[in-house]
Scaffold this motif. Structure first.
Motif, PDB file in Angstrom:
ATOM      1  N   SER A 163       0.840  -1.214   0.000  1.00 18.59           N
ATOM      2  CA  SER A 163       0.000   0.000   0.000  1.00 18.59           C
ATOM      3  C   SER A 163       0.867   1.253   0.000  1.00 18.59           C
ATOM      4  O   SER A 163       0.564   2.229  -0.688  1.00 18.59           O
ATOM      5  N   LEU A 164       1.941   1.222   0.815  1.00 18.94           N
ATOM      6  CA  LEU A 164       2.799   2.410   0.889  1.00 18.94           C
ATOM      7  C   LEU A 164       3.472   2.661  -0.448  1.00 18.94           C
ATOM      8  O   LEU A 164       3.537   3.795  -0.936  1.00 18.94           O
ATOM      9  N   SER A 165       3.930   1.580  -1.041  1.00 16.70           N
ATOM     10  CA  SER A 165       4.620   1.719  -2.312  1.00 16.70           C
ATOM     11  C   SER A 165       3.652   2.250  -3.375  1.00 16.70           C
ATOM     12  O   SER A 165       3.991   3.154  -4.141  1.00 16.70           O
ATOM     13  N   LYS A 166       2.437   1.720  -3.371  1.00 21.32           N
ATOM     14  CA  LYS A 166       1.432   2.188  -4.338  1.00 21.32           C
ATOM     15  C   LYS A 166       1.106   3.662  -4.128  1.00 21.32           C
ATOM     16  O   LYS A 166       0.981   4.442  -5.059  1.00 21.32           O
TER      17      LYS A 166
ATOM     18  N   ARG B  89       1.589   6.767  -6.741  1.00 23.28           N
ATOM     19  CA  ARG B  89       0.548   7.720  -7.164  1.00 23.28           C
ATOM     20  C   ARG B  89       1.105   9.137  -7.151  1.00 23.28           C
ATOM     21  O   ARG B  89       0.842   9.935  -8.034  1.00 23.28           O
ATOM     22  N   HIS B  90       1.884   9.428  -6.115  1.00 19.61           N
ATOM     23  CA  HIS B  90       2.472  10.775  -6.029  1.00 19.61           C
ATOM     24  C   HIS B  90       3.441  11.021  -7.161  1.00 19.61           C
ATOM     25  O   HIS B  90       3.436  12.061  -7.790  1.00 19.61           O
TER      26      HIS B  90
ATOM     27  N   ALA C 108       4.544  18.432  -3.054  1.00 23.22           N
ATOM     28  CA  ALA C 108       3.949  17.315  -2.334  1.00 23.22           C
ATOM     29  C   ALA C 108       2.475  17.543  -2.053  1.00 23.22           C
ATOM     30  O   ALA C 108       2.069  18.625  -1.669  1.00 23.22           O
ATOM     31  N   MET C 109       1.688  16.494  -2.237  1.00 25.73           N
ATOM     32  CA  MET C 109       0.274  16.508  -1.857  1.00 25.73           C
ATOM     33  C   MET C 109       0.222  16.256  -0.346  1.00 25.73           C
ATOM     34  O   MET C 109       1.178  15.723   0.220  1.00 25.73           O
ATOM     35  N   PRO C 110      -0.931  16.593   0.288  1.00 23.63           N
ATOM     36  CA  PRO C 110      -0.967  16.450   1.746  1.00 23.63           C
ATOM     37  C   PRO C 110      -0.610  15.054   2.232  1.00 23.63           C
ATOM     38  O   PRO C 110       0.040  14.906   3.258  1.00 23.63           O
ATOM     39  N   SER C 111      -1.007  14.007   1.500  1.00 21.05           N
ATOM     40  CA  SER C 111      -0.752  12.682   2.071  1.00 21.05           C
ATOM     41  C   SER C 111       0.690  12.206   1.864  1.00 21.05           C
ATOM     42  O   SER C 111       1.061  11.162   2.390  1.00 21.05           O
ATOM     43  N   PHE C 112       1.490  12.983   1.156  1.00 20.84           N
ATOM     44  CA  PHE C 112       2.886  12.585   0.960  1.00 20.84           C
ATOM     45  C   PHE C 112       3.618  12.480   2.307  1.00 20.84           C
ATOM     46  O   PHE C 112       4.297  11.499   2.600  1.00 20.84           O
TER      47      PHE C 112
ATOM     48  N   TRP D  58       2.332  12.075   5.189  1.00 16.69           N
ATOM     49  CA  TRP D  58       1.772  10.947   5.953  1.00 16.69           C
ATOM     50  C   TRP D  58       2.415   9.624   5.525  1.00 16.69           C
ATOM     51  O   TRP D  58       2.808   8.811   6.366  1.00 16.69           O
ATOM     52  N   LEU D  59       2.548   9.416   4.216  1.00 18.15           N
ATOM     53  CA  LEU D  59       3.169   8.174   3.729  1.00 18.15           C
ATOM     54  C   LEU D  59       4.621   8.068   4.220  1.00 18.15           C
ATOM     55  O   LEU D  59       5.068   7.008   4.663  1.00 18.15           O
TER      56      LEU D  59
END
Ligand code: ADP
Length: 925
Positions: A646-649, A653-654, A671-675, A677-678
């Protein structure tokens, strides 16, 4: 360019400013000015009033130009027109008085007053309606208004007058409200069971910041939260305090409440009504405003109607607070307008209209939320947004000292934090600081695993709580402590996860029972009893803190043998929202069928992201032994694979979202906000090969993470993960809260940064010392930007050393710090040995003539310098003459910025002479 041409050229931008954002205020202000200057004639103004909004700004106004410097108008009507912009501001808080004066002199009828005070208008709009109406009524009305204004300016308001008009019932109510608020805010829930600390004993100021209109960051004190500092929208009356989970938002509100109750702060606020959005979720009845105030806060024993009327009549004397807007089940919308204080409506409508100011305009509101949950539609109604950034390094020390009354113990804890900077960086978030301080014994006692991640810290608190209740002497826990308590952990975990999925944070005794939780389980202390839920009679419970609920949810995801295979992967998908059959069954009351799914996922995502972070941490190899007996190896391995995938996916996406570089520009990723977080999830796993594999695929030259709420905790994760990048990047972290501790956390990835941008990040000399010590040894490191930090002359020696030892360093930007001539002299010392620097920026320091002379002398032999900025540095003619020598010799310099100094004719002449001899300089400012 003429003004006319200028307007034509900027027509599109002007239209956007005047009509954008959905507020009529900018256009109205311009109209006020145009009327006052007689650019716009009254008929034009009236016709604009009936045009659709979008056409207004396309108009070309009456006379050609304003008559400036003209005499004062000779009639009262014209005076009102000429002073209109000022009057709108002056009368805004005084509309009632003005209307009263007009009513008693017979100039206005009740109907006129009602038309002015329609609740849909903002106070400024009400004043404009009033002024329009007065003009329509004629000269007598205008004179009356002017007389009234004159009177109010000569009679200063006497604060005691307010008290004199208060009835006994209102005073009685205030007293009751104060004592109820004081009782509720006296102690912190995280210290609930122990009874050791009151809020007074432990409260430590957090870092509060606000951005003003020009983009400058201001630091605030608690008293400024409600004050005027940083106000962006005068017409709105909702202040938002935003911060990450555990940054201390609820505690800050609690402090405000307590100080108000004691009359130590907010002394102009007569009544303060505290609300918790978490608790408002359980209110399913339709309520009127009156019921909301009296049922949810405090019931007036006498004169209910009178008290309520007082609130309606004096909105400026009341303050409403709403804690945890992000936990309110329904996302904010402004679709349904409601302005009647006595009509019963569903709670969301009541809340949203209060926040917008449609209902009870003029009452100040303070709401708290996590930043992710605040969408653009709510931002539109905010007076200002205050950011709560947790504790400063000094705050951490102060907190630890308050927590440990024994100074020797406090000292040991502080020393152990200084020795483990990862842990120290975590302590910037108060809730982590609380845990770390609380678990000091486990910490100092030498654990097998030195805490490095938030999962480590939460395992520590888990262990601590079990230990406290352990029947063994001295409460020693065996190696298999988690297995021993597995049953309880799973029960709490299930409750936590189901709650998160349904945005449910308060549980009834019945729900606990359904999950098999016994009195004994509850007595462990993870759940606390919420006693101020006055809506219903039965007992309710909540987790000690939302992050603890997330942690238990994560434990359940990891340890539950029967979980369905998709649980893990769903957790890592941001758009995840699917209630399991179980949670629908158990937490039926929490799920409001009227709530749109899309709206509520906004509130859940941050919690599910924290849960995912804990899941990553629990599945880390570090905790393999602890989990060994609790969960079959095969199941664990399967889950680890799922997380890694999941993390790699997610990262892929980013990477795919990175646009192709424009020719001549660097390949750059914003960076998008979830970057972030990942990155934090990868950090929790503490597995080099995972970090390496994920980062190997990122191919950018510039990574932009500006305004991303990056504090020390995020820096730790960034440093750990980015070090595996294949090729050097420019890391842009401007406008975050990196600080000295965060700067140190970035060291592991410094070798892969060719440029580091840290503008506006609260960094001081100590942070720079550590950065440069490492930077000097990093071949790729070539540029640093530190505009607007807390640097002084104490750091320039380190830069000098860097310049001396690194003959490939290109750019040094130190604008807006506190560097004086002494610092400049030190820098000059390094510069004289350097043959690579191309850009040197010292804008907004205080280097003066002496500094300029030193720099000029040092740069004399430079064969690389292209750009030099000494703007706003107190440089006089002596400095300019020295720089002139530099110009006359330089073959590379293209731009020299010297504006905002005090260079006189002599200096300018030197510069001009020098320019005659120079062929490379293109611009001197
Ligand atoms: P948030 O509302 O942002 O999630 P809280 O206010 O609930 O955070 O803080 C969580 C815990 O952190 C509190 O229960 C308290 O133990 C500690 N804490 C937060 N802010 C402070 C503060 N200013 N002073 C002392 N402790 C604090």
């Amino acid at each position: 360019m003429t003004a006319h041409q200028l307007i034509l050229k900027q027509r599109a931008e002007l239209l956007a400013v005047l009509c954008g954002g959905g507020s009529a205020e900018p256009l109205d202000c311009v109209l006020d000015l145009l009327l006052a200057c007689e650019v716009l004639v009254w008929e034009d103004y009236l016709s604009i009033g009936v045009l659709p909004e979008e056409q207004k700004a396309g108009l070309c106004f009456g006379k050609e130009c304003a008559v400036l410097g003209k005499n004062r108008p000779d009639t009262a009507t014209l005076t009102l027109l000429a002073d209109r912009p000022v009057l709108v501001r002056k009368l805004r808080d005084n509309i009632d008085g003005a209307l009263n004066a007009l009513l008693t002199t017979g100039c206005f009828t009740i109907k006129d007053c009602d038309a002015v005070q329609l609740p849909v208008y903002t106070p400024s709009q009400q004043v404009r309606r009033l002024l329009d109406q007065v003009r329509f009524k004629g000269e007598t009305a205008a004179k009356t208004l002017l007389q009234y204004l004159e009177q109010t300016e000569t009679t200063r308001p006497n604060p005691e007058d307010k008290e004199n008009h208060l009835s006994a019932n209102c005073l009685l109510y205030q007293k009751k409200l104060r004592s109820s608020v004081a009782a509720q805010s006296h102690s912190l829930s995280t210290y609930g069971g122990t009874g050791r600390f009151s809020l007074d004993d432990i409260y430590t100021d957090g870092l509060l910041e606000v951005m003003d209109g020009s983009g400058e960051t201001l630091t605030l004190g608690l008293e400024d939260v409600v004050g005027p500092l940083g106000t962006l929208n005068e017409d709105a009356d909702t202040v938002l305090v935003s911060g990450e989970a555990g940054s201390g938002k609820s505690t800050l509100l609690q402090r405000l409440h307590l100080l108000w109750a004691r009359e130590a702060l907010l002394t102009n606020t007569f009544l303060l009504f505290p609300f918790s959005c978490r608790k408002l979720n359980s209110e399913h009845r339709e309520l009127s405003l009156k019921e909301l105030l009296f049922l949810h806060c405090c019931w007036p024993d006498r004169g209910q109607d009178e008290v309520f009327q007082f609130i309606l009549d004096h909105p400026n004397l009341a303050l409403f607070t709403f804690d945890g807007l992000d936990e309110f089940k329904q996302g904010f919308t402004d679709e349904e307008r409601h302005c009647c204080p006595t009509k019963q409506v569903p709670i969301p409508i009541l809340l949203f209209n209060l926040l917008q100011g449609t209902l009870m305009k003029g009452v100040m509101k303070v709401a708290t939320s996590r930043p992710q949950a605040v969408g653009p539609s709510l931002k539109h109604y905010l007076r200002k947004e205050v950011l709560l950034k947790g504790f400063s390094p000094g705050g951490i020390d102060c907190y630890v000292k308050k927590h440990h009354s024994d100074p020797a113990m406090a000292k040991r804890v502080i020393e152990s934090l200084q020795a483990n900077t990862v842990l120290l960086s975590l302590c910037h978030i108060p809730v982590f600081c609380w845990i770390v301080t609380k678990c000091h014994q486990e910490l100092l006692g030498g654990q097998d695993v030195i805490p490095q991640t938030i999962t480590d810290v939460y395992l520590l608190v888990l262990q601590h709580f079990f230990q406290r209740k352990s029947p063994q002497p001295q409460g020693v826990l065996g190696k298999a402590w988690l297995e021993e308590h597995l049953d309880t952990v799973l029960k709490l975990g299930q409750l936590a996860l189901e709650g998160l999925e349904a945005s449910c944070y308060v549980f009834s005794g019945y729900e606990l029972q359904r999950n098999g939780l016994t009195e004994q389980d509850v007595s462990l202390g993870f759940l606390i009893y919420c006693n101020d839920l006055s809506v219903t009679d039965c007992k309710h419970y909540e987790f000690l803190h939302i992050t603890l609920q997330c942690f238990f949810a994560a434990l359940y995801v990891v340890l539950n043998r029967n979980s369905d295979r998709s649980t893990v992967s769903r957790l890592f998908q941001p758009q995840y929202r699917q209630l399991s059959g179980l949670s629908q069954r158990c937490l039926g009351h929490c799920i409001d069928s009227s709530v749109e799914e899309v709206e509520s996922h906004v509130t859940e995502t941050p919690n599910l992201q924290i849960t995912a972070q804990f899941v990553s941490g629990l599945l880390s190899q570090r905790h393999h032994n602890l989990l060994l007996e609790c969960c079959p190896i095969a199941v664990r391995e399967r889950k680890v694979k799922q997380v890694v995938k999941s993390l790699s996916k997610g990262m892929q996406r980013h990477f795919k979202s990175i646009p192709r570089p424009v020719e001549g520009e660097k390949k750059s990723m914003h960076a998008m906000p979830s970057f972030v977080w990942l990155i934090k999830c990868i950090y929790e796993m503490q597995d080099n090969s995972i970090a390496q594999d994920t980062m190997a695929k990122l191919d950018v030259e510039h990574l932009k993470l500006t305004y991303c709420n990056i504090g020390p905790v995020e820096c730790t994760a960034l440093g750990y993960v980015l070090k595996y990048l294949r090729n050097p990047v420019g890391l842009q972290l401007d406008n975050n809260s990196v600080g000295d501790v965060g700067a140190e956390q970035l060291l592991p990835c410094l070798h892969i940064c060719h440029s580091l941008y840290l503008r506006n990040n609260n960094i001081s000399d100590e942070g720079i010392r550590k950065l440069l010590e490492k930077g000097m040894k990093c071949e790729s490191f070539q540029k640093i930007a530190l505009f607007n930090n807390n640097l002084t002359d104490a750091c320039t020696q380190h830069f000098a050393l860097l310049l001396k030892s690194k003959q490939n360093f290109l750019s040094l930007r130190l604008g807006n710090n506190n560097i004086t001539s002494q610092g400049a002299e030190q820098l000059a010392e390094g510069l004289s040995y350097n043959q690579s620097l191309q850009f040197l920026g010292l804008w907004g320091n205080k280097i003066g003539d002496r500094g300029a002379e030193a720099l000029a002398a040092a740069l004399k032999n430079s064969t690389t310098l292209i750009w030099l900025s000494l703007v706003d540095n107190g440089v006089g003619s002596a400095g300019a003459c020295a720089l002139a020598k530099l110009i006359s010799q330089s073959k590379t310099m293209e731009q020299l910025w010297l504006n905002k100094n005090c260079i006189s004719r002599e200096g300018v002449e030197c510069l001009i002479e020098a320019l005659k001899m120079n062929s490379s300089v293109k611009e001197v400012w």
